[in-house]
Design a protein around this motif. Sequence first.
Motif, mmCIF file in Angstrom:
data_model
loop_
_atom_site.group_PDB
_atom_site.id
_atom_site.type_symbol
_atom_site.label_atom_id
_atom_site.label_comp_id
_atom_site.label_asym_id
_atom_site.label_seq_id
_atom_site.Cartn_x
_atom_site.Cartn_y
_atom_site.Cartn_z
ATOM 1 N N ALA A 87 12.009 38.716 -11.572
ATOM 2 C CA ALA A 87 13.025 38.010 -10.796
ATOM 3 C C ALA A 87 12.879 36.507 -10.994
ATOM 4 O O ALA A 87 11.781 35.958 -10.910
ATOM 5 C CB ALA A 87 12.881 38.366 -9.319
ATOM 6 N N GLY A 99 18.984 38.726 -5.486
ATOM 7 C CA GLY A 99 18.145 39.799 -6.013
ATOM 8 C C GLY A 99 18.884 40.626 -7.041
ATOM 9 O O GLY A 99 20.115 40.604 -7.128
ATOM 10 N N ARG A 154 20.736 43.608 -8.881
ATOM 11 C CA ARG A 154 21.547 44.758 -8.474
ATOM 12 C C ARG A 154 21.869 45.678 -9.655
ATOM 13 O O ARG A 154 22.329 46.791 -9.444
ATOM 14 C CB ARG A 154 22.847 44.314 -7.821
ATOM 15 C CG ARG A 154 23.827 43.578 -8.731
ATOM 16 C CD ARG A 154 25.137 43.340 -8.002
ATOM 17 N NE ARG A 154 26.082 42.547 -8.786
ATOM 18 C CZ ARG A 154 26.906 43.060 -9.690
ATOM 19 N NH1 ARG A 154 26.867 44.360 -9.954
ATOM 20 N NH2 ARG A 154 27.749 42.281 -10.355
ATOM 21 N N ALA A 179 21.111 45.793 -3.876
ATOM 22 C CA ALA A 179 20.397 44.612 -4.374
ATOM 23 C C ALA A 179 18.966 44.581 -3.859
ATOM 24 O O ALA A 179 18.695 44.894 -2.694
ATOM 25 C CB ALA A 179 21.136 43.347 -3.960
ATOM 26 N N LEU A 180 18.061 44.229 -4.755
ATOM 27 C CA LEU A 180 16.670 44.063 -4.366
ATOM 28 C C LEU A 180 16.506 42.724 -3.652
ATOM 29 O O LEU A 180 17.371 41.848 -3.721
ATOM 30 C CB LEU A 180 15.767 44.115 -5.604
ATOM 31 C CG LEU A 180 15.858 45.381 -6.464
ATOM 32 C CD1 LEU A 180 14.893 45.277 -7.646
ATOM 33 C CD2 LEU A 180 15.566 46.627 -5.642
ATOM 34 N N GLY A 181 15.390 42.564 -2.991
ATOM 35 C CA GLY A 181 15.129 41.316 -2.294
ATOM 36 C C GLY A 181 14.941 40.159 -3.254
ATOM 37 O O GLY A 181 14.549 40.349 -4.418
ATOM 38 N N THR A 182 15.215 38.963 -2.798
ATOM 39 C CA THR A 182 15.026 37.777 -3.627
ATOM 40 C C THR A 182 13.560 37.662 -4.046
ATOM 41 O O THR A 182 12.655 37.772 -3.231
ATOM 42 C CB THR A 182 15.439 36.515 -2.855
ATOM 43 O OG1 THR A 182 16.799 36.644 -2.457
ATOM 44 C CG2 THR A 182 15.266 35.276 -3.707
ATOM 45 N N VAL A 185 12.012 39.819 -5.935
ATOM 46 C CA VAL A 185 11.430 41.139 -6.197
ATOM 47 C C VAL A 185 11.775 41.571 -7.626
ATOM 48 O O VAL A 185 12.948 41.601 -8.009
ATOM 49 C CB VAL A 185 11.957 42.188 -5.192
ATOM 50 C CG1 VAL A 185 11.399 43.571 -5.536
ATOM 51 C CG2 VAL A 185 11.586 41.795 -3.780
ATOM 52 N N ASP A 186 10.742 41.904 -8.400
ATOM 53 C CA ASP A 186 10.964 42.347 -9.782
ATOM 54 C C ASP A 186 11.609 43.733 -9.803
ATOM 55 O O ASP A 186 11.339 44.576 -8.940
ATOM 56 C CB ASP A 186 9.649 42.408 -10.547
ATOM 57 C CG ASP A 186 9.004 41.042 -10.700
ATOM 58 O OD1 ASP A 186 9.716 40.035 -10.519
ATOM 59 O OD2 ASP A 186 7.796 40.988 -10.995
ATOM 60 N N TYR A 192 22.360 39.780 -11.041
ATOM 61 C CA TYR A 192 21.962 39.551 -9.655
ATOM 62 C C TYR A 192 23.153 39.793 -8.731
ATOM 63 O O TYR A 192 24.305 39.839 -9.172
ATOM 64 C CB TYR A 192 21.443 38.122 -9.493
ATOM 65 C CG TYR A 192 20.135 37.855 -10.217
ATOM 66 C CD1 TYR A 192 18.917 37.957 -9.559
ATOM 67 C CD2 TYR A 192 20.130 37.499 -11.570
ATOM 68 C CE1 TYR A 192 17.725 37.707 -10.215
ATOM 69 C CE2 TYR A 192 18.937 37.239 -12.233
ATOM 70 C CZ TYR A 192 17.743 37.355 -11.557
ATOM 71 O OH TYR A 192 16.564 37.115 -12.213
#
Length: 251
Positions: free
Chosen positions: A61, A67, A69, A108-111, A113-114, A138
């Motif tokens: 990331a 994050g 998506r 979407a993953l957290g900001t 987060v790989d 993202y």
Amino acid sequence: MSVSHPVRPLARVGRRLGLAGAVALTATLALAAPAAAHAEVEADRPQALAENVTLTFVSEAESASAGFREVRVVLPEGIAPTAVTLGKAPKGWKFTATEDGYTLAGPALGTGVDAEYSVKVRQLPDAEELAFKTVETYDDGEISRWIELPADGKEAEQPAPLLKLKAAAPGATPVGASPTPSETAGSPSAAASSTPSPKSSSKSASESASADEDSGTSTGLLAGGAAATLLVLGGGAWWFLRRRAAGTSED
């Protein structure tokens, strides 16, 4: 009388030189270090023609405000999208095969987060190195493209994930190299094998000629026999009629 200590100045000079050398070495390493890959791939069996290989991908990331998506991968030549299945993936993400690879997308993953996931490949191709061009999206629409390959000995600015392979194991062959019975039956080689060879064709032709000759002989014999029978019958009828005519004239 005072005694001088020349060792102390030398020690200071040595420390200063050592510090300067460390700084210079750090700067040199920093300049010489290749650009860090922000999308990477590893394999549990990095060997050409290896079967049922698990590939693990990590997309680092970079955004400070969004994050991941979606991750899209273009497969290298020799790996068909239908030969890839999903292993582990972020919760809620779904795997979809495309014409040239696959996409993996979801919530979407957290900001910061790989995006890490794994896929299983039916068989790796017979190659020394494989490139998995990757496009990351993202949730704010930002796109990172890790699709470049090294050229002319220069490092790529946005390198595609590369997987180096060991040589294939002795006796390893591509899956599907041996045709199935049904494929063999419909293959050109099978059609060719079903066509008589010149030798067998010649034999069949000679056998056919003999059969025709035998048939002609039999037909001739039958015809001759029928003609003889007709002559005998005709001669008998002529003799009978002549005898009858003679008897009538005597009366």
